[in-house]
Design a protein around this motif. Structure first.
Motif, mmCIF file in Angstrom:
data_model
loop_
_atom_site.group_PDB
_atom_site.id
_atom_site.type_symbol
_atom_site.label_atom_id
_atom_site.label_comp_id
_atom_site.label_asym_id
_atom_site.label_seq_id
_atom_site.Cartn_x
_atom_site.Cartn_y
_atom_site.Cartn_z
ATOM 1 N N ARG A 231 44.633 38.129 49.806
ATOM 2 C CA ARG A 231 43.940 37.099 49.458
ATOM 3 C C ARG A 231 43.915 35.456 50.592
ATOM 4 N NH1 ARG A 231 42.327 37.526 44.242
ATOM 5 N NH2 ARG A 231 43.217 39.973 43.544
ATOM 6 N N GLU A 263 35.945 35.300 45.137
ATOM 7 C CA GLU A 263 37.949 36.349 44.047
ATOM 8 C C GLU A 263 37.527 37.583 43.454
ATOM 9 O OE1 GLU A 263 39.808 33.708 41.600
ATOM 10 O OE2 GLU A 263 40.403 34.977 40.493
ATOM 11 N N SER A 264 35.530 37.400 43.611
ATOM 12 C CA SER A 264 35.396 39.095 43.036
ATOM 13 C C SER A 264 34.629 39.514 43.782
ATOM 14 C CB SER A 264 34.125 38.778 41.954
ATOM 15 O OG SER A 264 32.969 37.980 42.839
ATOM 16 N N ASP A 267 38.680 40.577 45.079
ATOM 17 C CA ASP A 267 39.233 42.002 43.727
ATOM 18 C C ASP A 267 38.968 42.799 44.237
ATOM 19 O OD1 ASP A 267 40.551 39.787 42.533
ATOM 20 O OD2 ASP A 267 38.791 39.465 40.945
ATOM 21 N N GLU A 271 40.629 46.511 45.383
ATOM 22 C CA GLU A 271 41.139 47.870 44.084
ATOM 23 C C GLU A 271 40.080 49.087 45.333
ATOM 24 O OE1 GLU A 271 42.017 47.944 41.086
ATOM 25 O OE2 GLU A 271 41.256 49.679 40.668
#
Lengths: 321, 321
Positions: A231, A263-264, A267, A271
């Protein structure tokens, strides 16, 4: 085997290290003393002092300078964390507020400086110029690594660069702990090389496992969001392994080029990395290093200290990924 | 006598010190190297290295470790300035932009850390544990002094507190330079005490004169407003002397109590101090210390180095007030 049992041969010595560290600000400003006690209470596993003590006892070093060395190294480690947390703006470490969460940057810089000074003083009290030179050389390597990371930023996405970075950040201090203890023991050059090898490989494995846990860990336990390195644009082993098998990942390429990733998307990328074979590949690399670390130990006499050093290495890669 | 002639007996050695300092970042990140060159180019009079060299040559120390010691001390001095400028938010020093004027706080902290590391490494290469212990002890004293100043802030308006502060800030490093050089020369304890006395008194006088010049100097030459210490709440020797003869000064009491003083009142207070007998009283104190410093030198053999040390002391209080 728990960490407690690794430490069985050196339990009392670790207590002496703790006492020595905590005395370091006693004659100085009371706020400095309070800061030191706070930082030392924040814990940490005292791995570096344990390494120095186990190696030194295994090789027959005198206990008093060994305890002083161990305290110097842990204090150096703590000092680097103080400046790191300031630089990163971190407010928590190991779930406890960092100094810069409540202190001004000025006070935080100076507290770190004071701890460097006391660490260096303890190192000088080991009464070995060779140890002192290893100590200051290591400090320069660590700081140079942080400078390089700050200036180079992203874009370093190959294993050689990653290994260089984690050597400077972590393994250099493991080498310092093990090599200095061997120097104090007066063993020959071949044995010093072997213990350097152990410290190096162990430190590298330790950091790789830390970097894996940054992906696979639990946000609550980590005390920071999963994938926190990525990040902030830092490519660690799991991301590197993922990149090797997914060279066309758009999100990862964006990170590499220093672009802001929504951010999405971040993420989703984290994942995908968590669920990919990259985690197992990174863990394989850590295991390879741990096996090599243990192999280096075969140069040394069997006994409780060597057993602890072996168990400690095995434990590092036995943690849950 | 100009500073050039004080340095006549050690001109070549000072050049060697300069070269050694400038090599310290050669194998590291190029931005670190650039920062080091910038900081060293900003100049400074190289008083501390000169003191170490003059004392060492006067007492018969070997040249090579002496040069290494001198470089270590000047680099330590420069490192403390880097963190100081960051803490004070200073943008200029000696008329040249500070590191933190153009770099981030993170880069500035780390550059200071790197310079501490290299200074400590050079100190370890002097190959004297006693010197190394003096070096790290001095670093702790300096940092502790800065912490105390940061936390205690105003309200310290007696000579004992002032002397403690300027010992930590300035004289401790003069003591380090002179005492370490004497240790390297292998002279006896009485001579070490005498040279410590010289370094101490010289350093104290030097800081008092600096504190006088902060009041009497020219804003353009100083590169900062006249009375800058008082403006940030710091009571130095001239303000102390003024307070002793004007205990009821309302503006000065406000500074002591940490209250904000309107700029026009502050300007007027500084003007009153400049025109009072406080300046001459502070200068008398500096002269007293310089005389004592020179008296300590009588314990040593006459010759060009002792002459330079005497002249250097006399020069410090011969500057225009």
């Amino acid at each position: 085997m728990t960490t407690v049992s690794f430490f069985a041969p050196i339990r009392e010595n670790l207590q002496a290290v703790e006492t020595l560290m905590r005395q370091q600000a006693a004659d100085y400003h009371h706020d400095l003393d309070a800061a030191l006690q706070h930082l030392l209470s924040a814990g940490g596993k005292r791995l570096r002092p344990a390494l120095a003590l186990l190696v030194g006892k295994m090789l027959g070093a005198e206990i008093e300078p060994l305890v002083t060395l161990a305290a110097a190294i842990e204090l150096l480690h703590t000092a680097t964390l103080v400046h790191d947390d300031l630089i990163d703006g971190a407010l928590l470490r190991r779930g406890i507020p960092t100094l810069n969460a409540s202190w001004s940057p000025a006070a935080t810089v100076l507290t770190g400086d004071f701890m460097f000074a006391r660490a260096a003083r303890l190192a000088s009290q080991v009464n070995s110029l060779e140890v002192m030179q290893l100590f200051t050389e290591t400090l320069a390597i660590i700081v140079n690594g942080e400078i390089a990371q700050l200036f180079e930023g992203p874009g370093l996405a190959d294993r050689a660069a990653y290994y260089r970075r984690i050597f400077a950040k972590t393994a250099s201090m493991f080498v310092l702990a093990t090599e200095s203890a061997a120097v104090l023991s007066g063993v020959d050059e071949a044995q010093i090389e072997a213990i350097r090898g152990y410290g190096h490989d162990l430190g590298m494995a330790y950091q790789i496992v830390d970097d894996i846990l940054d992906f696979t860990g639990d946000q609550v336990k980590l005390g920071k969001p999963v994938g926190s390195d990525l990040r902030r644009g830092l490519i660690t082993m799991p991301a590197l392994c993922y990149l090797e098998s997914h060279p066309d990942s758009v999100a990862l390429q964006s990170v590499l080029e220093g672009r802001i990733v929504p951010e999405s998307e971040m993420d989703a990328l984290i994942e995908r990395i968590r669920e990919s074979e990259a985690i197992a590949q990174a863990a394989d690399d850590a295991r390879r290093l741990v096996h090599r670390a243990i192999a280096h130990l075969q140069a040394f006499p069997a006994g409780p200290e060597r057993e602890s050093l072996e168990a400690l290495a095995a434990y590092i890669v036995a943690r849950d990924f």
